[in-house]
Design a protein around this motif. Structure first.
Motif, PDB file in Angstrom:
ATOM      1  N   VAL A 136       7.304  -8.843   2.250  1.00  0.00           N
ATOM      2  CA  VAL A 136       7.359  -7.386   2.105  1.00  0.00           C
ATOM      3  C   VAL A 136       8.285  -6.836   3.196  1.00  0.00           C
ATOM      4  N   PRO A 137       9.370  -6.153   2.831  1.00  0.00           N
ATOM      5  CA  PRO A 137      10.380  -5.776   3.822  1.00  0.00           C
ATOM      6  C   PRO A 137      10.006  -4.585   4.694  1.00  0.00           C
ATOM      7  N   GLY A 138       9.011  -3.800   4.284  1.00  0.00           N
ATOM      8  CA  GLY A 138       8.629  -2.647   5.093  1.00  0.00           C
ATOM      9  C   GLY A 138       9.525  -1.445   4.913  1.00  0.00           C
ATOM     10  N   THR A 139      10.319  -1.442   3.840  1.00  0.00           N
ATOM     11  CA  THR A 139      11.171  -0.287   3.539  1.00  0.00           C
ATOM     12  C   THR A 139      10.584   0.468   2.348  1.00  0.00           C
ATOM     13  N   ALA A 150       2.373  -8.745 -11.199  1.00  0.00           N
ATOM     14  CA  ALA A 150       2.890  -7.419 -10.874  1.00  0.00           C
ATOM     15  C   ALA A 150       4.194  -7.552 -10.097  1.00  0.00           C
ATOM     16  N   TYR A 151       4.927  -6.447 -10.028  1.00  0.00           N
ATOM     17  CA  TYR A 151       6.231  -6.429  -9.382  1.00  0.00           C
ATOM     18  C   TYR A 151       6.338  -5.220  -8.462  1.00  0.00           C
ATOM     19  N   ALA A 152       7.148  -5.359  -7.432  1.00  0.00           N
ATOM     20  CA  ALA A 152       7.425  -4.239  -6.525  1.00  0.00           C
ATOM     21  C   ALA A 152       8.884  -4.302  -6.116  1.00  0.00           C
ATOM     22  N   THR A 153       9.528  -3.145  -6.106  1.00  0.00           N
ATOM     23  CA  THR A 153      10.927  -3.063  -5.654  1.00  0.00           C
ATOM     24  C   THR A 153      11.001  -2.148  -4.439  1.00  0.00           C
ATOM     25  N   LEU A 205       9.883  -8.131  -5.482  1.00  0.00           N
ATOM     26  CA  LEU A 205       8.804  -9.077  -5.234  1.00  0.00           C
ATOM     27  C   LEU A 205       7.917  -9.201  -6.469  1.00  0.00           C
ATOM     28  N   LYS A 206       7.320 -10.373  -6.609  1.00  0.00           N
ATOM     29  CA  LYS A 206       6.433 -10.646  -7.740  1.00  0.00           C
ATOM     30  C   LYS A 206       5.176 -11.338  -7.242  1.00  0.00           C
ATOM     31  N   GLY A 244      -2.010 -10.064  -6.408  1.00  0.00           N
ATOM     32  CA  GLY A 244      -1.608  -9.395  -5.183  1.00  0.00           C
ATOM     33  C   GLY A 244      -1.907 -10.164  -3.922  1.00  0.00           C
ATOM     34  N   ALA A 245      -2.560 -11.311  -4.030  1.00  0.00           N
ATOM     35  CA  ALA A 245      -2.890 -12.099  -2.844  1.00  0.00           C
ATOM     36  C   ALA A 245      -1.628 -12.613  -2.156  1.00  0.00           C
ATOM     37  N   THR A 246      -0.669 -13.096  -2.955  1.00  0.00           N
ATOM     38  CA  THR A 246       0.604 -13.572  -2.408  1.00  0.00           C
ATOM     39  C   THR A 246       1.748 -12.999  -3.226  1.00  0.00           C
ATOM     40  N   TRP A 247       2.897 -12.843  -2.575  1.00  0.00           N
ATOM     41  CA  TRP A 247       4.078 -12.277  -3.216  1.00  0.00           C
ATOM     42  C   TRP A 247       5.285 -13.140  -2.880  1.00  0.00           C
TER      43      TRP A 247
END
Length: 283
Positions: free
Chosen positions: A159-162, A177-180, A194-195, A200-203
């Motif tokens: 997780v980049p923190g941005t 799930a996905y996150a951009t 990220l996927k 949600g335990a690991t990405w």
């Protein structure tokens, strides 16, 4: 003053809008229309936009993003999510709202002229009504598996923190799930997608061969992922291992502009992102 809510055309697309940031049309009843202007001022209509009712005051948040997220639950359009610095949920077409999260941010930002410290994206799971994901402008990624009873912040090192630009849940598997993310405000032109496959335990990063540019959106369409970046739209049929650039042509019909991603006949309207959009930067 309530924002102008767009009316619905026969194909379900908005036909007019004034100061819209979000515009939602109920897929079951097109007379149920929702619209928001800047900083989360939102209204609902039960007659296709002929009259509107502001529901902002029924929600609870101390800070609201310029592009406040408002989303249908993917399994039931009577259920909606709205988020300022807290996530709100309605089960009756935005008439009444309940807070289902604490402040998910690190608190107000240092800029006195802009309300940083807000949720920027929220998504429910179609196959699990208790699972909700949320992301914030200060880079925090969260999920709940009991409809807000408890929230877990993702601390995975990937997780980049941005700024979190989009979270979305696979429509057939709630554990996927996905996150951009966008590093525009940090001066970082790297792609972040990220996927998770375990709820949600690991990405893990699935940027593949995406170009060096902020990512603003991701859409799951069957087995294909569509990713919107500052420099174009890309698709992947193998989970992100390889991304293909999609040629996007904008054309205008008699009612409203739409988008075509060739060579596929699929229509796709990329949702706007205040963080990453090259035509509308935040102040």
């Amino acid at each position: 003053m309530a924002p102008t809510v767009p009316t619905a055309g026969r194909d379900g697309t908005p036909t007019s809008a004034a100061t819209e940031q979000e515009a939602l049309i109920d897929p079951v009843d097109q007379n149920m229309v929702y619209g928001c202007s800047q900083y989360g001022v939102c209204a609902r209509s039960t007659n296709g936009g002929d009259s509107t009712f502001d529901f902002t005051g029924a929600t609870m948040s101390s800070r609201r993003n310029w592009l406040t997220p408002v989303q249908f639950d993917p399994a039931n359009p009577a259920v909606l999510y709205y988020a300022g610095n807290q996530v709100n949920r309605s089960v009756d077409h935005a008439v009444h709202w309940a807070v289902i999260s604490p402040d998910l941010t690190g608190g107000p930002g240092r800029d006195p002229n802009y309300p940083f410290g807000t949720v920027t994206t929220v998504a429910g799971a179609k196959t699990d009504p208790n699972r909700v994901l949320a992301g914030t402008d200060d880079g925090r990624l969260w999920f709940t598996t009991n409809l807000g009873g408890n929230w877990t912040q993702v601390t995975d090192p990937d997780v980049p923190g941005t700024w979190v630009t989009r979270v979305t849940v696979d429509p057939v598997n709630a554990n996927v799930a996905y996150a951009t993310f966008s590093g525009f405000r940090s001066g970082v032109a790297l792609p972040y997608v990220l996927k998770t496959t375990d709820g949600g335990a690991t990405w893990a990063s699935i940027v593949g061969n995406l170009p060096q540019a902020p990512v603003n959106d991701i859409v799951v369409a069957g087995s294909v992922l569509y990713v919107g970046t500052d420099v174009g739209v890309f698709s992947s049929a193998n989970g992100g291992a390889k991304m293909a650039h999609r040629r996007v042509e904008r054309y205008r019909t008699s009612r409203s502009p739409t988008w075509s991603i060739g060579p596929r006949p699929t229509r796709f309207t990329p949702p706007p992102s205040a963080e990453g959009c090259s035509c509308c930067r935040l102040p």
